[in-house]
Design a protein around this motif. Structure first.
Motif, short mmCIF file in Angstrom:
data_model
loop_
_atom_site.label_atom_id
_atom_site.label_comp_id
_atom_site.label_asym_id
_atom_site.label_seq_id
_atom_site.Cartn_x
_atom_site.Cartn_y
_atom_site.Cartn_z
N GLY A 51 52.73 75.89 4.62
CA GLY A 51 53.43 76.79 5.52
C GLY A 51 54.91 76.86 5.24
N CYS A 52 55.52 75.71 4.93
CA CYS A 52 56.95 75.70 4.60
C CYS A 52 57.23 76.46 3.30
CB CYS A 52 57.46 74.27 4.49
SG CYS A 52 57.62 73.45 6.07
N TYR A 53 56.34 76.33 2.31
CA TYR A 53 56.51 77.06 1.06
C TYR A 53 56.42 78.57 1.31
CZ TYR A 53 55.62 78.98 -3.53
OH TYR A 53 55.68 79.75 -4.67
N GLY A 54 55.44 78.97 2.10
CA GLY A 54 55.31 80.39 2.44
C GLY A 54 56.51 80.90 3.19
N LEU A 55 57.06 80.08 4.06
CA LEU A 55 58.24 80.47 4.82
C LEU A 55 59.46 80.61 3.92
CD1 LEU A 55 59.22 81.01 7.70
CD2 LEU A 55 59.72 78.60 7.90
N ALA A 56 59.58 79.72 2.95
CA ALA A 56 60.73 79.78 2.04
C ALA A 56 60.66 80.96 1.08
CB ALA A 56 60.83 78.48 1.25
N THR A 57 59.46 81.38 0.73
CA THR A 57 59.31 82.48 -0.22
C THR A 57 59.00 83.80 0.46
OG1 THR A 57 56.96 81.98 -0.51
CG2 THR A 57 58.51 80.92 -2.02
N SER A 58 59.06 83.87 1.76
CA SER A 58 58.68 85.07 2.51
C SER A 58 59.71 86.18 2.34
CB SER A 58 58.53 84.72 3.99
OG SER A 58 58.25 85.88 4.72
N ARG A 59 59.25 87.38 2.11
CA ARG A 59 60.10 88.56 2.04
C ARG A 59 59.75 89.53 3.16
NH1 ARG A 59 64.36 87.45 0.67
NH2 ARG A 59 63.52 85.50 1.26
N ASP A 60 59.12 89.04 4.20
CA ASP A 60 58.68 89.87 5.31
C ASP A 60 58.70 89.02 6.58
OD1 ASP A 60 57.39 91.62 7.02
OD2 ASP A 60 55.73 92.04 5.66
N ILE A 91 56.97 89.41 9.32
CA ILE A 91 55.62 89.16 9.83
C ILE A 91 54.98 88.01 9.04
CG2 ILE A 91 53.33 90.15 10.14
CD1 ILE A 91 54.72 92.84 10.64
N HIS A 92 55.21 87.99 7.74
CA HIS A 92 54.70 86.90 6.92
C HIS A 92 55.36 85.58 7.33
CE1 HIS A 92 54.40 84.47 3.16
NE2 HIS A 92 53.16 84.92 3.22
N ALA A 93 56.62 85.62 7.66
CA ALA A 93 57.32 84.41 8.10
C ALA A 93 56.73 83.87 9.40
CB ALA A 93 58.81 84.68 8.26
N VAL A 94 56.40 84.76 10.32
CA VAL A 94 55.78 84.32 11.58
C VAL A 94 54.41 83.71 11.30
CG1 VAL A 94 54.84 85.13 13.78
CG2 VAL A 94 57.04 85.98 13.00
N GLY A 95 53.66 84.29 10.39
CA GLY A 95 52.36 83.71 10.01
C GLY A 95 52.51 82.34 9.38
N LEU A 125 55.79 85.66 21.02
CA LEU A 125 57.20 85.98 21.22
C LEU A 125 57.87 86.39 19.92
CD1 LEU A 125 59.70 86.00 23.09
CD2 LEU A 125 60.06 83.63 22.42
N LEU A 126 57.60 85.67 18.84
CA LEU A 126 58.19 86.01 17.55
C LEU A 126 57.70 87.37 17.04
CD1 LEU A 126 58.21 82.57 15.74
CD2 LEU A 126 60.17 83.84 16.62
N LEU A 127 56.42 87.66 17.24
CA LEU A 127 55.92 88.97 16.83
C LEU A 127 56.52 90.09 17.66
CD1 LEU A 127 52.17 88.19 16.06
CD2 LEU A 127 53.98 88.76 14.44
N ALA A 128 56.77 89.85 18.94
CA ALA A 128 57.44 90.85 19.77
C ALA A 128 58.87 91.09 19.27
CB ALA A 128 57.44 90.42 21.23
N LEU A 129 59.55 90.02 18.86
CA LEU A 129 60.89 90.17 18.30
C LEU A 129 60.86 90.94 16.98
CD1 LEU A 129 62.42 86.68 19.06
CD2 LEU A 129 63.01 88.84 20.13
N VAL A 130 59.85 90.70 16.15
CA VAL A 130 59.72 91.43 14.89
C VAL A 130 59.49 92.91 15.15
CG1 VAL A 130 58.25 91.73 12.85
CG2 VAL A 130 58.97 89.46 13.54
N ASP A 143 62.14 93.50 6.32
CA ASP A 143 62.62 92.69 5.20
C ASP A 143 63.92 92.02 5.60
OD1 ASP A 143 63.19 91.52 2.81
OD2 ASP A 143 63.44 93.38 1.68
N PRO A 144 63.98 90.69 5.60
CA PRO A 144 65.19 90.01 6.06
C PRO A 144 66.42 90.30 5.19
CG PRO A 144 63.44 88.42 5.61
CD PRO A 144 62.92 89.76 5.29
N ASP A 145 66.21 90.61 3.92
CA ASP A 145 67.35 90.89 3.04
C ASP A 145 68.01 92.23 3.36
OD1 ASP A 145 67.05 88.52 1.70
OD2 ASP A 145 65.75 89.38 0.16
N GLU A 146 67.28 93.16 3.95
CA GLU A 146 67.83 94.47 4.28
C GLU A 146 68.48 94.52 5.66
OE1 GLU A 146 64.94 97.50 3.70
OE2 GLU A 146 64.43 96.82 1.69
N LEU A 147 68.44 93.45 6.40
CA LEU A 147 69.02 93.41 7.73
C LEU A 147 70.48 92.95 7.63
CD1 LEU A 147 66.03 91.85 9.66
CD2 LEU A 147 66.74 94.23 9.65
#
Length: 119
Positions: free
Chosen positions: A20-29, A31-35, A94-99, A110-114
């Motif tokens: 899960g931590c690896y997926g979080l570190a490499t996430s480009r989305d 929704i993927h980060a919440v998962g 809650l996190l999905l509602a924020l997304v 995409d977190p890089d575009e924010l």
């Protein structure tokens, strides 16, 4: 039982958490980060189940036998696991509602575009 069977649930919990931590570190989305955070939360379920497991343990109901006559599992760990599931579902919702709100306001997940959120 061998030593590996006693350690295996803890190793599985660590592996699931690190996945899960690896997926979080490499996430480009987002929704993927919440998962991925939910996967990290699932590692705590495995850990609590490993802590509360007892060989040949039964439910801690003593209406038909005297206490101490048979091995039982710890009910506190079961209550913590249930609480962990409820809190995990609430945090994920809650996190999905924020997304969803970020997607509505900024048009991207995409977190890089924010760029407006950078300090």
């Amino acid at each position: 039982m061998t030593a590996l069977t006693h350690v295996l649930p803890y190793l599985v919990a660590v592996w699931v958490f690190l996945a899960g931590c690896y997926g979080l570190a490499t996430s480009r989305d987002l929704i993927h980060a919440v998962g991925c955070l939910s996967v990290c939360q699932a590692a705590t379920y495995v850990l609590l189940l490993a802590v509360g497991y007892g060989d040949a343990g039964t439910a801690p109901v003593f209406s038909d036998v005297t206490p101490g006559s048979r091995p039982v599992v710890d009910p506190v760990v079961q209550a913590l696991a249930l609480t962990d599931v409820v809190v995990g579902a609430t945090v994920t919702a809650l996190l999905l509602a924020l997304v969803v709100q970020v997607a509505k306001r900024h048009g991207t997940v995409d977190p890089d575009e924010l760029s407006e959120l950078r300090g």
